[in-house]
Design a protein around this motif. Structure first.
Motif, PDB file in Angstrom:
ATOM      1  N   ARG A  38       0.840  -1.198   0.000  1.00  0.00           N
ATOM      2  CA  ARG A  38       0.000   0.000   0.000  1.00  0.00           C
ATOM      3  C   ARG A  38       0.870   1.241   0.000  1.00  0.00           C
ATOM      4  NH1 ARG A  38      -2.698  -0.612   6.068  1.00  0.00           N
ATOM      5  NH2 ARG A  38      -0.816  -0.123   7.298  1.00  0.00           N
ATOM      6  N   GLN A  39       0.291   2.301  -0.536  1.00  0.00           N
ATOM      7  CA  GLN A  39       1.018   3.568  -0.628  1.00  0.00           C
ATOM      8  C   GLN A  39       0.075   4.709  -0.326  1.00  0.00           C
ATOM      9  OE1 GLN A  39       3.098   4.141  -4.344  1.00  0.00           O
ATOM     10  NE2 GLN A  39       4.516   5.578  -3.409  1.00  0.00           N
ATOM     11  N   ALA A  40       0.390   5.430   0.738  1.00  0.00           N
ATOM     12  CA  ALA A  40      -0.372   6.623   1.098  1.00  0.00           C
ATOM     13  C   ALA A  40       0.258   7.833   0.410  1.00  0.00           C
ATOM     14  CB  ALA A  40      -0.375   6.798   2.610  1.00  0.00           C
ATOM     15  N   PRO A  41      -0.500   8.912   0.238  1.00  0.00           N
ATOM     16  CA  PRO A  41       0.043  10.100  -0.438  1.00  0.00           C
ATOM     17  C   PRO A  41       1.305  10.607   0.244  1.00  0.00           C
ATOM     18  CG  PRO A  41      -2.324  10.282  -0.221  1.00  0.00           C
ATOM     19  CD  PRO A  41      -1.924   9.070   0.559  1.00  0.00           C
ATOM     20  N   GLY A  42       2.337  10.827  -0.566  1.00  0.00           N
ATOM     21  CA  GLY A  42       3.580  11.361  -0.047  1.00  0.00           C
ATOM     22  C   GLY A  42       4.447  10.377   0.697  1.00  0.00           C
ATOM     23  N   LYS A  43       4.063   9.110   0.695  1.00  0.00           N
ATOM     24  CA  LYS A  43       4.821   8.094   1.418  1.00  0.00           C
ATOM     25  C   LYS A  43       5.294   7.001   0.465  1.00  0.00           C
ATOM     26  CE  LYS A  43       2.627   8.809   5.900  1.00  0.00           C
ATOM     27  NZ  LYS A  43       1.993   8.148   7.077  1.00  0.00           N
ATOM     28  N   GLU A  44       6.226   6.197   0.962  1.00  0.00           N
ATOM     29  CA  GLU A  44       6.734   5.092   0.158  1.00  0.00           C
ATOM     30  C   GLU A  44       5.726   3.948   0.119  1.00  0.00           C
ATOM     31  OE1 GLU A  44      11.544   5.692   0.890  1.00  0.00           O
ATOM     32  OE2 GLU A  44      10.494   3.980   1.756  1.00  0.00           O
ATOM     33  N   GLU A  89      -5.480   5.102   9.462  1.00  0.00           N
ATOM     34  CA  GLU A  89      -4.113   4.978   8.968  1.00  0.00           C
ATOM     35  C   GLU A  89      -3.952   3.867   7.935  1.00  0.00           C
ATOM     36  OE1 GLU A  89      -5.135   5.013  12.175  1.00  0.00           O
ATOM     37  OE2 GLU A  89      -3.977   3.584  13.401  1.00  0.00           O
ATOM     38  N   ASP A  90      -4.993   3.096   7.693  1.00  0.00           N
ATOM     39  CA  ASP A  90      -4.971   2.110   6.610  1.00  0.00           C
ATOM     40  C   ASP A  90      -5.304   2.744   5.259  1.00  0.00           C
ATOM     41  OD1 ASP A  90      -6.547  -0.185   8.865  1.00  0.00           O
ATOM     42  OD2 ASP A  90      -4.430  -0.156   8.273  1.00  0.00           O
ATOM     43  N   THR A  91      -5.681   4.002   5.261  1.00  0.00           N
ATOM     44  CA  THR A  91      -6.012   4.695   4.025  1.00  0.00           C
ATOM     45  C   THR A  91      -4.799   4.748   3.101  1.00  0.00           C
ATOM     46  OG1 THR A  91      -7.737   6.047   5.050  1.00  0.00           O
ATOM     47  CG2 THR A  91      -6.726   6.904   3.035  1.00  0.00           C
ATOM     48  N   ALA A  92      -4.978   4.246   1.884  1.00  0.00           N
ATOM     49  CA  ALA A  92      -3.883   4.184   0.913  1.00  0.00           C
ATOM     50  C   ALA A  92      -4.411   3.576  -0.384  1.00  0.00           C
ATOM     51  CB  ALA A  92      -2.733   3.328   1.440  1.00  0.00           C
ATOM     52  N   VAL A  93      -3.571   3.621  -1.400  1.00  0.00           N
ATOM     53  CA  VAL A  93      -3.809   2.821  -2.598  1.00  0.00           C
ATOM     54  C   VAL A  93      -3.158   1.466  -2.358  1.00  0.00           C
ATOM     55  CG1 VAL A  93      -3.444   2.588  -5.071  1.00  0.00           C
ATOM     56  CG2 VAL A  93      -3.880   4.850  -4.081  1.00  0.00           C
ATOM     57  N   TYR A  94      -3.922   0.419  -2.578  1.00  0.00           N
ATOM     58  CA  TYR A  94      -3.445  -0.944  -2.350  1.00  0.00           C
ATOM     59  C   TYR A  94      -3.124  -1.605  -3.691  1.00  0.00           C
ATOM     60  CZ  TYR A  94      -4.586  -0.781   2.580  1.00  0.00           C
ATOM     61  OH  TYR A  94      -4.610  -0.471   3.925  1.00  0.00           O
ATOM     62  N   TYR A  95      -1.945  -2.221  -3.731  1.00  0.00           N
ATOM     63  CA  TYR A  95      -1.453  -2.865  -4.940  1.00  0.00           C
ATOM     64  C   TYR A  95      -1.178  -4.342  -4.676  1.00  0.00           C
ATOM     65  CZ  TYR A  95      -0.335   1.938  -6.370  1.00  0.00           C
ATOM     66  OH  TYR A  95      -0.394   3.270  -6.685  1.00  0.00           O
ATOM     67  N   CYS A  96      -1.429  -5.171  -5.668  1.00  0.00           N
ATOM     68  CA  CYS A  96      -0.964  -6.555  -5.606  1.00  0.00           C
ATOM     69  C   CYS A  96       0.201  -6.706  -6.592  1.00  0.00           C
ATOM     70  CB  CYS A  96      -2.076  -7.545  -5.918  1.00  0.00           C
ATOM     71  SG  CYS A  96      -2.756  -7.450  -7.570  1.00  0.00           S
ATOM     72  N   ALA A  97       1.022  -7.721  -6.345  1.00  0.00           N
ATOM     73  CA  ALA A  97       2.211  -7.921  -7.163  1.00  0.00           C
ATOM     74  C   ALA A  97       2.634  -9.376  -7.102  1.00  0.00           C
ATOM     75  CB  ALA A  97       3.348  -7.023  -6.687  1.00  0.00           C
ATOM     76  N   THR A  98       3.352  -9.814  -8.126  1.00  0.00           N
ATOM     77  CA  THR A  98       3.874 -11.178  -8.163  1.00  0.00           C
ATOM     78  C   THR A  98       5.329 -11.190  -7.726  1.00  0.00           C
ATOM     79  OG1 THR A  98       4.571 -10.957 -10.475  1.00  0.00           O
ATOM     80  CG2 THR A  98       2.362 -11.795 -10.083  1.00  0.00           C
ATOM     81  N   GLY A  99       5.698 -12.240  -7.008  1.00  0.00           N
ATOM     82  CA  GLY A  99       7.071 -12.369  -6.563  1.00  0.00           C
ATOM     83  C   GLY A  99       7.496 -13.824  -6.481  1.00  0.00           C
TER      84      GLY A  99
END
Length: 122
Positions: A38-44, A89-99
Motif C-alpha cells: 500500500r502507498q499513502a500520499p507522499g509516502k513510500e 491509517e490504513d487509508t492508501a492505494v493498495y497494490y498486488c504484485a507477483t514475486g
C-alpha cells in the motif's frame, strides 16, 4: 508477463471491513508468491502481506497482524485481502504484485496491478 487487476476498494468507516481481490491473467498464477502493498500520499510503498505460491505460508506487516487476512484461489487465479477493523491509517492505494518468494521489499516483485483506493474515515 502477468497482468494483475485489483478491485474491492472503497470508502469505509473506522472499524469496518473490506475485501480486496486481485485477478491475474497471463503466465501461470500458481507459480508465484503474491504480495499486497500500500502507498499513502507522499509516502513510500509499504509491504502489507504476502502468500506463497501454494497458499501454505503467509507473512504480514506488524501494523495489520490480527486484522488482515491474505488468501488465494489458484483455480480462479485470484488473491484476496480481507481487511477487518480498519483504521484511518490504513487509508492508501493498495497494490498486488507477483514475486518469487515471501519477500517484503517492493523491488523483489515484478508485475504490479494498477491499485485500488481504500479510504477509512474516522
Amino acid at each position: 508477463q502477468v497482468h494483475l487487476a485489483e478491485s474491492g476498494g472503497g470508502l469505509v468507516q473506522a472499524g469496518g471491513s473490506l475485501r480486496l481481490s486481485c485477478a491475474a491473467t497471463g503466465r501461470t498464477f500458481s507459480n508465484y508468491a503474491m504480495g499486497w502493498f500500500r502507498q499513502a500520499p507522499g509516502k513510500e510503498r509499504d509491504f502489507v502481506s504476502v502468500i506463497s505460491a501454494t497458499g501454505l505460508s503467509t507473512r504480514y506487516a506488524d501494523s495489520v497482524k490480527g486484522r488482515f487476512t491474505i488468501s488465494r484461489d489458484n483455480a480462479k487465479n485470484t488473491v484476496y485481502l480481507q481487511m477487518n477493523n480498519l483504521k484511518p491509517e490504513d487509508t492508501a492505494v493498495y497494490y498486488c504484485a507477483t514475486g518469487p518468494i515471501l519477500a517484503v521489499l517492493p523491488a523483489t516483485y515484478s508485475s504490479w496491478g494498477q491499485g485500488t483506493q481504500v479510504t477509512v474515515s474516522s
